[in-house]
Design a protein around this motif. Structure first.
Motif, PDB file in Angstrom:
ATOM      1  N   GLN A 105       2.433  -4.202 -12.008  1.00  0.00           N
ATOM      2  CA  GLN A 105       2.886  -5.083 -10.932  1.00  0.00           C
ATOM      3  C   GLN A 105       2.515  -4.516  -9.570  1.00  0.00           C
ATOM      4  OE1 GLN A 105       4.080  -7.905 -11.666  1.00  0.00           O
ATOM      5  NE2 GLN A 105       4.761  -8.720  -9.712  1.00  0.00           N
ATOM      6  N   LYS A 106       2.657  -3.209  -9.380  1.00  0.00           N
ATOM      7  CA  LYS A 106       2.348  -2.601  -8.083  1.00  0.00           C
ATOM      8  C   LYS A 106       0.859  -2.662  -7.764  1.00  0.00           C
ATOM      9  CE  LYS A 106       4.247   1.379  -8.797  1.00  0.00           C
ATOM     10  NZ  LYS A 106       4.697   2.771  -8.548  1.00  0.00           N
ATOM     11  N   THR A 107       0.028  -2.476  -8.775  1.00  0.00           N
ATOM     12  CA  THR A 107      -1.407  -2.471  -8.517  1.00  0.00           C
ATOM     13  C   THR A 107      -2.000  -3.877  -8.475  1.00  0.00           C
ATOM     14  OG1 THR A 107      -1.735  -2.143 -10.908  1.00  0.00           O
ATOM     15  CG2 THR A 107      -1.721  -0.186  -9.509  1.00  0.00           C
ATOM     16  N   LEU A 108      -1.430  -4.812  -9.238  1.00  0.00           N
ATOM     17  CA  LEU A 108      -1.960  -6.174  -9.250  1.00  0.00           C
ATOM     18  C   LEU A 108      -1.846  -6.839  -7.879  1.00  0.00           C
ATOM     19  CD1 LEU A 108      -1.092  -8.041 -12.569  1.00  0.00           C
ATOM     20  CD2 LEU A 108      -3.304  -7.801 -11.477  1.00  0.00           C
ATOM     21  N   GLN A 109      -0.735  -6.618  -7.192  1.00  0.00           N
ATOM     22  CA  GLN A 109      -0.561  -7.298  -5.913  1.00  0.00           C
ATOM     23  C   GLN A 109      -1.495  -6.768  -4.833  1.00  0.00           C
ATOM     24  OE1 GLN A 109       3.517  -6.753  -4.810  1.00  0.00           O
ATOM     25  NE2 GLN A 109       3.450  -4.556  -5.037  1.00  0.00           N
ATOM     26  N   MET A 110      -2.222  -5.702  -5.116  1.00  0.00           N
ATOM     27  CA  MET A 110      -3.216  -5.209  -4.179  1.00  0.00           C
ATOM     28  C   MET A 110      -4.517  -6.008  -4.254  1.00  0.00           C
ATOM     29  SD  MET A 110      -1.869  -2.800  -2.454  1.00  0.00           S
ATOM     30  CE  MET A 110      -3.377  -2.218  -1.684  1.00  0.00           C
ATOM     31  N   VAL A 111      -4.744  -6.709  -5.362  1.00  0.00           N
ATOM     32  CA  VAL A 111      -6.007  -7.425  -5.535  1.00  0.00           C
ATOM     33  C   VAL A 111      -5.825  -8.901  -5.851  1.00  0.00           C
ATOM     34  CG1 VAL A 111      -7.197  -5.340  -6.307  1.00  0.00           C
ATOM     35  CG2 VAL A 111      -6.100  -6.804  -7.988  1.00  0.00           C
ATOM     36  N   ALA A 112      -4.602  -9.345  -6.172  1.00  0.00           N
ATOM     37  CA  ALA A 112      -4.412 -10.725  -6.610  1.00  0.00           C
ATOM     38  C   ALA A 112      -3.044 -11.230  -6.184  1.00  0.00           C
ATOM     39  CB  ALA A 112      -4.557 -10.828  -8.136  1.00  0.00           C
ATOM     40  N   TYR A 113      -2.890 -12.544  -6.269  1.00  0.00           N
ATOM     41  CA  TYR A 113      -1.602 -13.202  -6.066  1.00  0.00           C
ATOM     42  C   TYR A 113      -1.288 -14.041  -7.303  1.00  0.00           C
ATOM     43  CZ  TYR A 113      -4.401 -17.345  -4.842  1.00  0.00           C
ATOM     44  OH  TYR A 113      -5.297 -18.376  -4.872  1.00  0.00           O
ATOM     45  N   LEU A 114      -0.039 -14.434  -7.452  1.00  0.00           N
ATOM     46  CA  LEU A 114       0.421 -15.139  -8.653  1.00  0.00           C
ATOM     47  C   LEU A 114       0.471 -16.638  -8.396  1.00  0.00           C
ATOM     48  CD1 LEU A 114       1.593 -15.001 -11.539  1.00  0.00           C
ATOM     49  CD2 LEU A 114       3.854 -14.785 -10.503  1.00  0.00           C
ATOM     50  N   TRP A 115      -0.145 -17.400  -9.312  1.00  0.00           N
ATOM     51  CA  TRP A 115      -0.088 -18.863  -9.256  1.00  0.00           C
ATOM     52  C   TRP A 115       1.024 -19.310 -10.201  1.00  0.00           C
ATOM     53  CZ3 TRP A 115      -3.617 -21.403  -6.081  1.00  0.00           C
ATOM     54  CH2 TRP A 115      -3.484 -22.797  -6.036  1.00  0.00           C
ATOM     55  N   SER A 116       1.985 -20.052  -9.677  1.00  0.00           N
ATOM     56  CA  SER A 116       3.222 -20.281 -10.436  1.00  0.00           C
ATOM     57  C   SER A 116       3.228 -21.571 -11.234  1.00  0.00           C
ATOM     58  CB  SER A 116       4.427 -20.277  -9.485  1.00  0.00           C
ATOM     59  OG  SER A 116       4.358 -21.382  -8.599  1.00  0.00           O
ATOM     60  N   ASP A 117       2.462 -22.597 -10.865  1.00  0.00           N
ATOM     61  CA  ASP A 117       2.561 -23.881 -11.560  1.00  0.00           C
ATOM     62  C   ASP A 117       1.204 -24.564 -11.559  1.00  0.00           C
ATOM     63  OD1 ASP A 117       2.323 -24.515  -8.917  1.00  0.00           O
ATOM     64  OD2 ASP A 117       3.935 -25.984  -8.861  1.00  0.00           O
ATOM     65  N   GLN A 163       0.823  -1.209   0.000  1.00  0.00           N
ATOM     66  CA  GLN A 163       0.000   0.000   0.000  1.00  0.00           C
ATOM     67  C   GLN A 163       0.855   1.257   0.000  1.00  0.00           C
ATOM     68  OE1 GLN A 163      -3.411   0.112  -0.118  1.00  0.00           O
ATOM     69  NE2 GLN A 163      -3.320   2.353  -0.204  1.00  0.00           N
ATOM     70  N   GLU A 164       1.996   1.229   0.702  1.00  0.00           N
ATOM     71  CA  GLU A 164       2.838   2.418   0.835  1.00  0.00           C
ATOM     72  C   GLU A 164       3.515   2.810  -0.470  1.00  0.00           C
ATOM     73  OE1 GLU A 164       2.672  -0.043   2.858  1.00  0.00           O
ATOM     74  OE2 GLU A 164       1.905   0.890   4.710  1.00  0.00           O
ATOM     75  N   GLN A 165       3.741   1.870  -1.379  1.00  0.00           N
ATOM     76  CA  GLN A 165       4.444   2.203  -2.618  1.00  0.00           C
ATOM     77  C   GLN A 165       3.517   2.700  -3.725  1.00  0.00           C
ATOM     78  OE1 GLN A 165       6.355  -1.250  -4.238  1.00  0.00           O
ATOM     79  NE2 GLN A 165       4.458  -2.410  -4.477  1.00  0.00           N
ATOM     80  N   LEU A 166       2.219   2.772  -3.458  1.00  0.00           N
ATOM     81  CA  LEU A 166       1.285   3.267  -4.453  1.00  0.00           C
ATOM     82  C   LEU A 166       1.266   4.789  -4.478  1.00  0.00           C
ATOM     83  CD1 LEU A 166      -1.795   0.905  -3.943  1.00  0.00           C
ATOM     84  CD2 LEU A 166      -0.051   0.773  -5.718  1.00  0.00           C
ATOM     85  N   ARG A 167       1.050   5.347  -5.648  1.00  0.00           N
ATOM     86  CA  ARG A 167       0.858   6.776  -5.809  1.00  0.00           C
ATOM     87  C   ARG A 167      -0.640   7.081  -5.838  1.00  0.00           C
ATOM     88  NH1 ARG A 167       4.205   7.314 -11.256  1.00  0.00           N
ATOM     89  NH2 ARG A 167       2.747   5.601 -11.664  1.00  0.00           N
ATOM     90  N   GLU A 168      -0.972   8.349  -5.804  1.00  0.00           N
ATOM     91  CA  GLU A 168      -2.385   8.724  -5.778  1.00  0.00           C
ATOM     92  C   GLU A 168      -3.100   8.294  -7.056  1.00  0.00           C
ATOM     93  OE1 GLU A 168      -2.833  12.838  -5.001  1.00  0.00           O
ATOM     94  OE2 GLU A 168      -1.857  12.781  -3.022  1.00  0.00           O
ATOM     95  N   GLU A 169      -2.422   8.412  -8.193  1.00  0.00           N
ATOM     96  CA  GLU A 169      -3.062   8.042  -9.452  1.00  0.00           C
ATOM     97  C   GLU A 169      -3.224   6.532  -9.598  1.00  0.00           C
ATOM     98  OE1 GLU A 169       1.277   9.240 -10.329  1.00  0.00           O
ATOM     99  OE2 GLU A 169      -0.429   9.941  -9.113  1.00  0.00           O
ATOM    100  N   ASP A 170      -2.525   5.754  -8.754  1.00  0.00           N
ATOM    101  CA  ASP A 170      -2.651   4.299  -8.828  1.00  0.00           C
ATOM    102  C   ASP A 170      -3.900   3.787  -8.128  1.00  0.00           C
ATOM    103  OD1 ASP A 170      -0.254   4.269 -10.162  1.00  0.00           O
ATOM    104  OD2 ASP A 170       0.946   3.859  -8.377  1.00  0.00           O
ATOM    105  N   LEU A 171      -4.503   4.590  -7.267  1.00  0.00           N
ATOM    106  CA  LEU A 171      -5.663   4.123  -6.508  1.00  0.00           C
ATOM    107  C   LEU A 171      -6.861   3.856  -7.417  1.00  0.00           C
ATOM    108  CD1 LEU A 171      -5.395   6.482  -3.399  1.00  0.00           C
ATOM    109  CD2 LEU A 171      -4.513   4.154  -3.681  1.00  0.00           C
TER     110      LEU A 171
END
Length: 404
Positions: A194-206, A148-156
């Motif tokens: 990448q910064k915004t995706l991790q706010m709503v989802a996680y990555l499935w690797s295999d 959350q801390e690395q997001l900018r205002e326009e990323d919200l």
């Protein structure tokens, strides 16, 4: 101005210290014998001499060879002559540009690079949460710490749109997700995505959902989610065309003739299987494949009782039928492209692939094989091109007949 080099020469002089008395006489005392002297080639205002360790310029070697072999060299600061001299004494506005690194380092942590004397900024990059098929425990339900801390205002606003997209369906490959965002008029670079995706989802690797993003808190391995999760599984489709030696030699011939070496170069990857694959290995989600036969197999196949790493919620026979259907459809689409490039009588541009049938146009159905269309001079079409077009048309019809 640049420094002036001093020339060294041997001499035999006596250095005398002289002090003038109050009565005007001089008090002279010998200091020592001077056997080495330095003289500039032109007038100089200041002499910058080496230190005592270099005998004030008499020797260009630090210490001795014996001391170096014995490891007894004294430690001191290296002698670095100045690159430039100036007569300016008072501070002035030099007009130097600000150091970009100095601006970036304000309020940030600076670390030294291992093995060098350089410094770099320690960036606060938060990695995305990654889940593997055989991981135990619950899937992540919250964003990683510091996201959350690395997001900018326009990323919200982008995060809000991503939440809406993942409410439509909980699993997305990167390509179809970017297409869905483009429909909303949103185009993101890799860093922002990448910064915004991790706010709503996680990555499935295999496993059945490899390289896909899953909504936070939603586990496709749970039996309650099997009905929706199996339609969103990922298939790694490898076209048989790229296994043939001719594909390799065609690329070599294109390279020698100055054509495009990579067949996928300049082509947009189709995530809905409307066109033949352009990569040796291409990922699709079953729900995105626009083919009635594939969708019918998915609808008529029941979920297995126990999920597996290789097949997910499908049976082995169902996945084999889907791959075989995709292989036949890909070959048909590829041959139709070849026939259309030759612009010869062959399979019509109106192709009904959904039902697995290929129909010719009205004028082509009644025309005998090898006949020249009415109103067209016979000499305009080369015999070799005509024969290749007819072969491509016959192969396409045979492939469709086998599929039926």
């Amino acid at each position: 101005q640049a420094p002036v080099r001093l020339g060294r020469k041997r001499c035999s002089d006596v250095l005398v210290r002289a002090k003038k008395r109050a009565d005007g006489t001089w008090d002279c005392q010998p200091v020592g014998i001077v056997n080495m002297a330095f003289a500039p080639r032109s007038m100089a205002d200041y002499v910058y001499a080496p230190g005592k360790e270099f005998e004030y310029g008499a020797s260009a070697v630090f210490g001795s060879l014996e001391q170096e072999l014995a490891g007894q060299l004294p430690t001191c600061d290296p002698y670095i002559p100045p690159a430039f001299f100036t007569r300016v004494k008072k501070p002035q506005a030099y007009g130097f540009k600000d150091n970009p690194f100095a601006r970036k380092r304000e309020g940030k942590e600076i670390v030294n690079v291992t093995g060098t004397g350089e410094a770099r900024i320690k960036r606060k990059w938060v990695p995305v949460s990654v889940v593997r098929f055989r991981d135990d425990g619950a899937v992540p339900s919250n964003p990683p710490a510091g996201a959350q801390e690395q997001l900018r205002e326009e990323d919200l606003d982008i995060v809000t749109h991503l939440r809406q997209v993942f409410e439509e369906r909980p699993i997305w490959l990167r390509g179809p997700l970017e297409e869905r965002l483009a429909d909303k008029g949103i185009h993101l670079n890799i860093s922002t995505m990448q910064k915004t995706l991790q706010m709503v989802a996680y990555l499935w690797s295999d496993g059945p959902w490899r390289n896909s993003y899953v909504r936070l808190g939603w586990d496709p391995r749970v039996a309650a989610n099997a009905g929706e999760a199996r339609k969103l599984q990922v298939i790694d489709f490898r076209d048989r065309f790229y296994r043939q030696p001719r594909a390799y030699f065609d690329a070599i011939e294109e390279q020698r003739s100055g054509g495009i070496v990579d067949q996928s170069e300049g082509q947009v990857v189709d995530h809905h299987f409307r066109t033949p694959p352009v990569n040796r290995s291409q990922l699709y989600q079953y729900t995105d494949i626009e083919d009635s036969v594939v969708q019918r197999i998915i609808a008529e196949t029941d979920c297995v009782e126990r999920i597996t790493w290789r097949n997910g919620w499908f049976t082995t026979a169902a996945l084999r039928d889907i791959r075989e259907r995709m292989a036949v459809r890909g070959e048909v689409m590829r041959r139709l492209q070849q026939a259309s490039l030759l612009s010869l009588p062959g399979p019509s541009e109106s192709l009904a692939l959904d039902g697995g049938q290929c129909s010719a146009s009205a004028g082509e159905q009644d025309r005998p094989a090898g006949a020249v269309p009415p109103g067209e001079p016979r000499g305009e079409r080369g015999g070799g091109d005509e024969r290749r077009g007819q072969e491509a048309a016959q192969n396409a019809e045979n492939a469709q007949g086998n599929d039926e």
